[in-house]
Scaffold this active site. Sequence first.
Site, PDB file in Angstrom:
ATOM      1  N   ASP A   8       4.031  -5.163   7.870  1.00 58.48           N
ATOM      2  CA  ASP A   8       3.390  -5.434   6.400  1.00 58.48           C
ATOM      3  C   ASP A   8       4.555  -4.828   5.493  1.00 58.48           C
ATOM      4  O   ASP A   8       4.938  -3.702   5.728  1.00 58.48           O
ATOM      5  CB  ASP A   8       2.124  -4.855   6.124  1.00 58.48           C
ATOM      6  CG  ASP A   8       0.901  -5.384   6.712  1.00 58.48           C
ATOM      7  OD1 ASP A   8       1.098  -6.480   7.707  1.00 58.48           O
ATOM      8  OD2 ASP A   8      -0.088  -5.119   6.582  1.00 58.48           O
ATOM      9  N   ASP A 130     -10.130 -14.016   5.311  1.00 57.37           N
ATOM     10  CA  ASP A 130     -10.338 -12.455   5.257  1.00 57.37           C
ATOM     11  C   ASP A 130     -11.741 -12.343   4.528  1.00 57.37           C
ATOM     12  O   ASP A 130     -12.019 -12.738   3.526  1.00 57.37           O
ATOM     13  CB  ASP A 130      -9.398 -12.037   4.210  1.00 57.37           C
ATOM     14  CG  ASP A 130      -7.935 -12.323   5.042  1.00 57.37           C
ATOM     15  OD1 ASP A 130      -7.728 -12.304   6.111  1.00 57.37           O
ATOM     16  OD2 ASP A 130      -6.824 -12.372   4.084  1.00 57.37           O
TER      17      ASP A 130
END
EC number: 5.3.1.16
Length: 240
Positions: A8, A130
């Site tokens: 990330d 998500d």
Amino acid sequence: MRIIPAIDIIEGKCVRLSKGDYDTKIIYNENPLEVAKSFEAYGIEYLHLVDLDGAKSSKIVNYKILEQIATQTSLKIDFGGGLKSDDDLRIAFESGANQITGGSIAVKNRTIFEKWISEYGSEKIILGADAKDEKIAVSGWLEESNEDLVPFIQDYQNKGIQYVICTDIAKDGMLQGPSFDLYSKILAEAKGVKLIASGGISTFDELPKLAELGCEGTIIGKAIYEGRITLKQLENYIIG
């Protein structure tokens, strides 16, 4: 089962968050390319690369890092975070992404996401589902939608989606184990889905369990960075 480490990116650095909260960021490495090369050295073939700056600003930001990793390793990269326009998508693929993951866009602009599926095909476009309490969350998880998780996945299967990355936000970055029950439910109800589990992976022993459930792959983030799962263990798992 595919083993897919995650990198990330915030401000060009390799970070992890807890439950998607930007205030919890920990910087693990200033050089994402180094991290990617270390994965490759242990036989890892796949990489999940997330542009967290992009997710926040709703446009691709860290494509130069994608380009570096794509040109200097042979990792197959799926790239996500803030991809909202045809231009973003073009930049991602031109910078070397093998696949892209669309999350918020699949909720907020179905027309464009469905167009991408038909233009690029289901091998290239991954649905990012998500969820928080089985509701889809968007915009770097800062908002919840009214979309129920399983029908949302089924709907996109009907539009041609094969690959789905499902993150249980409550688990993400918490190192408390993945949502086995949630993944069982998805695999039972969204028949034929190639499900990639994400969020909460904390020990090596969880990997065979996810494989047994029928997951296509699993994304591992903080467990690697915190040394809970070693690259050597992953190498042995991949070799089988």
